[in-house]
Design an enzyme around this catalytic site. Structure first.
Site, mmCIF file in Angstrom:
data_model
loop_
_atom_site.group_PDB
_atom_site.id
_atom_site.type_symbol
_atom_site.label_atom_id
_atom_site.label_comp_id
_atom_site.label_asym_id
_atom_site.label_seq_id
_atom_site.Cartn_x
_atom_site.Cartn_y
_atom_site.Cartn_z
ATOM 1 N N GLY A 26 44.405 40.528 49.963
ATOM 2 C CA GLY A 26 45.375 42.011 49.965
ATOM 3 C C GLY A 26 44.862 43.161 50.147
ATOM 4 N N ASP A 67 49.863 39.604 42.214
ATOM 5 C CA ASP A 67 49.751 38.475 41.752
ATOM 6 C C ASP A 67 48.566 37.853 41.944
ATOM 7 O OD1 ASP A 67 50.577 36.228 40.681
ATOM 8 O OD2 ASP A 67 52.514 35.385 41.654
ATOM 9 N N SER A 68 47.581 38.220 41.488
ATOM 10 C CA SER A 68 46.227 37.407 41.726
ATOM 11 C C SER A 68 45.357 37.026 40.761
ATOM 12 C CB SER A 68 45.788 38.842 42.184
ATOM 13 O OG SER A 68 44.505 39.465 40.751
ATOM 14 N N ASP A 128 42.043 36.402 37.993
ATOM 15 C CA ASP A 128 41.323 37.341 36.975
ATOM 16 C C ASP A 128 40.397 38.531 38.349
ATOM 17 O OD1 ASP A 128 42.470 36.605 34.628
ATOM 18 O OD2 ASP A 128 40.795 34.626 35.039
ATOM 19 N N ASP A 170 50.967 30.305 45.108
ATOM 20 C CA ASP A 170 51.853 28.834 44.317
ATOM 21 C C ASP A 170 53.339 29.521 44.947
ATOM 22 O OD1 ASP A 170 52.650 30.892 41.655
ATOM 23 O OD2 ASP A 170 50.779 30.845 41.586
ATOM 24 N N HIS A 194 56.278 33.999 36.279
ATOM 25 C CA HIS A 194 56.846 34.775 37.787
ATOM 26 C C HIS A 194 58.524 34.877 37.560
ATOM 27 C CE1 HIS A 194 54.526 31.083 38.774
ATOM 28 N NE2 HIS A 194 54.120 32.366 39.780
HETATM 29 N N1 SAM Z 1 48.172 34.832 37.930
HETATM 30 C C1 SAM Z 1 48.178 33.547 38.307
HETATM 31 C C2 SAM Z 1 47.136 33.783 37.317
HETATM 32 O O1 SAM Z 1 46.947 35.121 36.484
HETATM 33 O O2 SAM Z 1 46.071 33.438 36.599
HETATM 34 C C3 SAM Z 1 47.271 33.799 38.955
HETATM 35 C C4 SAM Z 1 48.367 32.833 40.762
HETATM 36 S S1 SAM Z 1 48.195 33.006 42.525
HETATM 37 C C5 SAM Z 1 47.494 31.362 42.210
HETATM 38 C C6 SAM Z 1 46.780 33.974 42.110
HETATM 39 C C7 SAM Z 1 45.892 34.027 43.835
HETATM 40 O O3 SAM Z 1 46.223 35.100 44.171
HETATM 41 C C8 SAM Z 1 45.414 32.913 44.195
HETATM 42 O O4 SAM Z 1 46.109 31.361 45.486
HETATM 43 C C9 SAM Z 1 44.360 33.936 45.420
HETATM 44 O O5 SAM Z 1 44.337 33.036 46.655
HETATM 45 C C10 SAM Z 1 44.984 34.926 45.133
HETATM 46 N N2 SAM Z 1 44.100 36.349 45.674
HETATM 47 C C11 SAM Z 1 43.036 36.663 45.194
HETATM 48 N N3 SAM Z 1 42.396 37.271 45.463
HETATM 49 C C12 SAM Z 1 42.802 37.541 46.738
HETATM 50 C C13 SAM Z 1 43.308 38.633 47.778
HETATM 51 N N4 SAM Z 1 41.731 39.939 47.413
HETATM 52 N N5 SAM Z 1 44.013 39.336 48.254
HETATM 53 C C14 SAM Z 1 45.345 38.190 48.622
HETATM 54 N N6 SAM Z 1 44.854 37.387 47.753
HETATM 55 C C15 SAM Z 1 44.241 36.883 46.832
#
Ligand code: SAM
Length: 284
Positions: A143, A161-162, A164, A91, A67
């Site tokens: 997003g 911060d997504s 994979d 998170d 973070h």
């Molecule tokens: N950085 C961490 C990792 O690499 O393992 C991920 C942390 S964060 C919990 C990842 C977030 O991305 C999830 O809560 C998921 O819902 C979100 N996410 C995935 N695709 C997304 C999208 N298209 N738009 C917005 N959020 C998305």
């Protein structure tokens, strides 16, 4: 991705023939949202563990590394970051770090899955400390669509911060998404995106940087950092700037920062800009 009879949770990485494991006491929660399966485990030594679709997202013990590196290098590189958008990051840990910067006037977190934030509030409350900050806005939306519809030249910093690049996050790693980001950023604005493990995902990092440049970003820079709970224990973020250089950062600002951190400091920032030999093929 299993918790075997001896109560270890493992995430296996087929691509690299390796795994990361945590000794767990019990599963605290499990929810199948419309987008993904979210599990929370209590570990013996790493606090709580969040897993999405079998992939480890964070632990209480080591999430500060990720973070802080997703927030502070980019915010100390931009000369005056006022408007910040976080894509993903449900998170809320990145949001908390972003709001430590007093010059940030508005930070919106756009996660597709509200359930991730609800679970974080319950099992990682320390990461949600700043959610009530009047500068914070929490949206639950895709997003990709959010960036497509963002007003042109309205954002200083975008933090991706997504999860994979599979499932809902797949479209956050392509040229069309980066084009939306270039359009929405002000001149000199910076995108930073989590860019997986330099050791096993170098070709992904190369392709991300290729798409970023093709979309109109002038310069890219990849910063490695340790992250024990992710594949290989070593991770990275990639910065891309709309116009302007990425070589320098506000060194004096970082030196005299007015808030506490546990990993990031001015020397860590300087060190993160040094390319290990095998990463030099990326460019800078
Ligand atoms: N950085 C961490 C990792 O690499 O393992 C991920 C942390 S964060 C919990 C990842 C977030 O991305 C999830 O809560 C998921 O819902 C979100 N996410 C995935 N695709 C997304 C999208 N298209 N738009 C917005 N959020 C998305």
């Amino acid at each position: 991705m299993s918790a075997d009879a001896s109560t270890w949770f493992y995430e296996n990485f087929e691509q690299s023939g390796s795994a990361i494991g945590f000794r767990v006491k019990r599963k605290l929660d499990e929810v199948q949202s419309p987008f993904q399966k979210i599990e929370i485990w209590e570990t013996t030594d790493w606090g709580n563990l969040m897993v999405i679709d079998g992939a480890i997202m964070l632990t209480s013990r080591d999430n500060f590394l990720y973070h802080e590196m997703m927030a502070h290098p980019v915010l100390f590189t931009h000369s005056n970051p006022k408007r910040v958008v976080i894509i993903g990051g449900g998170d809320c840990g990145t949001l908390r770090e972003v709001l430590k910067h007093k010059e940030v006037e508005h930070a919106v977190q756009v996660d597709i899955d509200e359930q991730v934030t609800r679970m974080a509030e319950k099992y990682f409350p320390e990461l949600c400390d700043s959610n009530a900050d009047p500068r914070a806005e929490l949206l639950f939306d895709d997003g990709i669509a959010y960036m497509k519809n963002a007003a042109p030249e309205s954002i200083d910093v975008i933090i991706v911060d997504s999860t994979d690049p599979v499932g809902p996050a797949e479209g956050l790693f392509n040229e069309a998404f980066y084009q939306s980001c270039v359009k929405a950023l002000r001149q000199g604005g910076i995108l930073v995106q989590q860019s997986e493990s330099p050791l096993v995902h170098l070709s992904l990092i190369k392709s991300m940087r290729h798409h970023m440049t093709a979309a109109g970003f002038a310069h890219c820079r990849t910063l490695p950092f340790p992250q024990p709970c992710y594949p290989t224990g070593w991770w990275s973020c990639t910065l891309a700037r709309k116009g302007g250089e990425l070589a320098g950062y506000r060194e004096r600002g970082a030196q005299s920062k007015s808030f506490p951190t546990r990993y990031y400091n001015v020397d860590v920032h300087r060190a993160a800009l040094v390319m290990p030999e095998f990463m030099r093929e990326l460019g800078e």
